[in-house]
Design a protein around this motif. Structure first.
Motif: not given
Length: 535
Positions: A174-178
């Motif tokens: 999720e952090v990478a996508g954000i």
């Protein structure tokens, strides 16, 4: 909260919540990254666009976000079924559930895309837009619809990670996508991209997270078997029925947000819609904090319910309410105390007029954290109809209050219309959970008191600090996190049980500590406690 990956029935239920707690902390980290990205994106876009343009951007991008929240709620049905099929000998069942869910995700993405495409002309009409702004609104809605249709099916890989309890891996994805999403939107805004392109880029978060989750190999473990990776009509039907009930609550929230904005535009102006964006976006910080807890509670409660572990469900409910209120209620109090300075520093002086609206939106969080936990556990118990009916009632009350309150109060009226029904909704869900699990009022109050104590202390510290800081914006802003930490620290020392404090400290030291009362058995895994899931 308990680690339920290796449940063997109530007779072997040592409540060792380390894995679930670490997963929750990881999800909080992911939510923090999302909040930071949201703040950066809102700051960059809000300062670049006019109030009218920002109102259109906020309305359409928020519609896509609310539809995604609805999809996430419906996805809880798939997560629940996938989590329940993790036992030995259920490989074929897992693959059927996965294939059936993928069909629903794809169909839901197409329906959401159609709704967004229709919203372009509708928003232009309701807000009375003309010329280039109207064309940007309609073009942005079409681009946003296309991105949504592509992105929704990809989110199934994120939900497989949720079902498997791989919360840390999920948080990393999720952090990478954000980061990818925020970088794209900010780059477009800073390079003066057209408004319709900015609106379309606002919908790229779901595909970004889905693709990064796919890279984490979520399907390992039999979610796709060649002989059975096909949807089943019965499974699709059961997921659709359960998902519809779950989505009902979030649809009500989405419609409430949209109705409040629409009424602000119809009864006021597009400028009021833009002014309302600041309070709403700040309020979404609290919603994200609460969502991180629900992410881990729902599959955990589903496993407990499947095993017949009523005692585990009761303890999960009490601890979930305690920790949710400790997390969200003091934060809401601090945001309410510093509403004006937050909006001024964040978005500029022209948004300070929305401070009263932000304070009202924060008010119902004295109860909302508990309501979110109660709703998640009721869903796990199969009582989605209760959650959906409660949300529908809150929506009806919201619209009626908005019609009365917006003409005289403007942004504050829209916030009041949302906050009052939402608070009553949370209270009712907690009461229904009490009935479902046979909890006493005393048990519920003991779970809520630490959070309320921290809230009172944080609010008092914030008021005192703001009085000392005076008119200086940045010193006043720095006071707020200090006040929040004061509330949390005092509650940690005075309101939590000794075993809970020891457990929290163990998470920082990475030592296995029992969550039972002091003096009970604190055996490590090697000394006979059930081994954690190696996944």
């Amino acid at each position: 909260m308990s680690d339920l990956t290796n449940l063997r029935g109530p007779e072997r239920r040592p409540l060792r919540g380390r894995r679930l707690a670490l997963g929750t902390i990881a999800q909080q980290g992911s939510q923090a990254a999302g909040l930071l990205a949201m703040l950066i994106v809102t700051t960059v876009v809000g300062r670049r666009l006019s109030l009218r343009e920002f109102g259109v951007f906020g309305l359409l991008s928020s519609l896509a976000g609310y539809l995604l929240v609805v999809q996430n709620a419906a996805a809880a049905a798939a997560v629940r079924e996938l989590a329940a099929s993790l036992g030995a000998g259920q490989r074929e069942r897992r693959s059927v559930v996965f294939a059936s869910a993928l069909v629903l995700y794809t169909g839901g993405g197409l329906v959401a895309a159609l709704a967004l495409a229709i919203c372009g002309p509708a928003v232009s009409f309701v807000l009375g837009l003309e010329g280039q702004l109207a064309r940007d609104t309609q073009g942005g809605a079409l681009l946003l619809a296309t991105v949504t249709a592509i992105g929704w099916p990809l989110t199934i890989f994120r939900d497989v990670l949720r079902a498997r309890g791989r919360f840390v891996a999920l948080a990393v994805c999720e952090v990478a996508g954000i980061v990818a999403y925020a970088a794209l939107v900010c780059a477009l805004a800073l390079t003066a991209a057209p408004l319709w392109v900015l609106i379309g880029a606002a919908g790229t978060l779901p595909p970004a997270v889905g693709l990064t989750a796919l890279a984490a190999r979520p399907l390992a473990g039999g979610f796709v078997a060649r002989s059975a990776a096909r949807p089943e009509r019965a499974t699709v039907g059961s997921l659709l029925a359960a998902g519809a009930g779950l989505s009902g609550a979030e649809i009500a929230n989405a419609v409430a947000y949209t109705a409040d904005r629409g009424l602000l535009g119809a009864l006021g102006s597009a400028r009021l819609v833009g002014l309302f964006e600041g309070p709403l976006r700040a309020h979404n910080v609290l919603r994200a904090l609460s969502a991180a807890l629900v992410t881990t509670v729902l599959p955990t409660a589903a496993r407990l319910h499947a095993s017949g572990d009523v005692a585990g469900l009761r303890e999960l409910a009490q601890r979930g309410i305690r920790y949710a209120l400790l997390l969200t209620a003091p934060a809401a109090a601090v945001v309410a105390a510093g509403a004006a300075v937050l909006l001024e520093v964040w978005l500029g002086q022209r948004y300070v007029a929305g401070a009263s609206g932000l304070r009202l939106l924060c008010s119902y969080w004295l109860l909302q954290g508990a309501g979110a936990i109660a709703g998640a556990i009721l869903v796990a118990l199969g009582r989605t109809a209760v959650v959906a009916r409660t949300a529908a009632s809150a929506l009806a009350a919201n619209v009626l209050l908005a019609l009365v309150a917006i003409p005289p109060l403007g942004v504050a009226g829209a916030a009041l219309a949302f906050a009052v029904p939402a608070g009553l909704q949370a209270l009712w869900l907690v009461w229904r959970l009490r009935q479902a699990l046979d909890l006493t009022v005393r048990e519920l109050l003991s779970a809520a008191v630490p959070g309320w104590l921290a809230t009172a202390l944080a609010l008092a510290a914030a008021w005192a600090g703001l009085a000392v800081a005076g008119e200086a914006a940045w010193p006043a802003l720095l006071v707020l996190p200090v006040a929040l930490l004061v509330g949390w620290f005092v509650a940690f020392v005075t309101a939590l049980k000794p075993a809970e404090r020891a457990f929290a400290r163990s998470l920082l030291r990475r030592l296995p500590v029992s969550e039972d009362t002091p003096g009970t058995d604190r055996r490590s895994v090697s000394e006979g406690a059930p081994r954690p899931d190696p996944r």
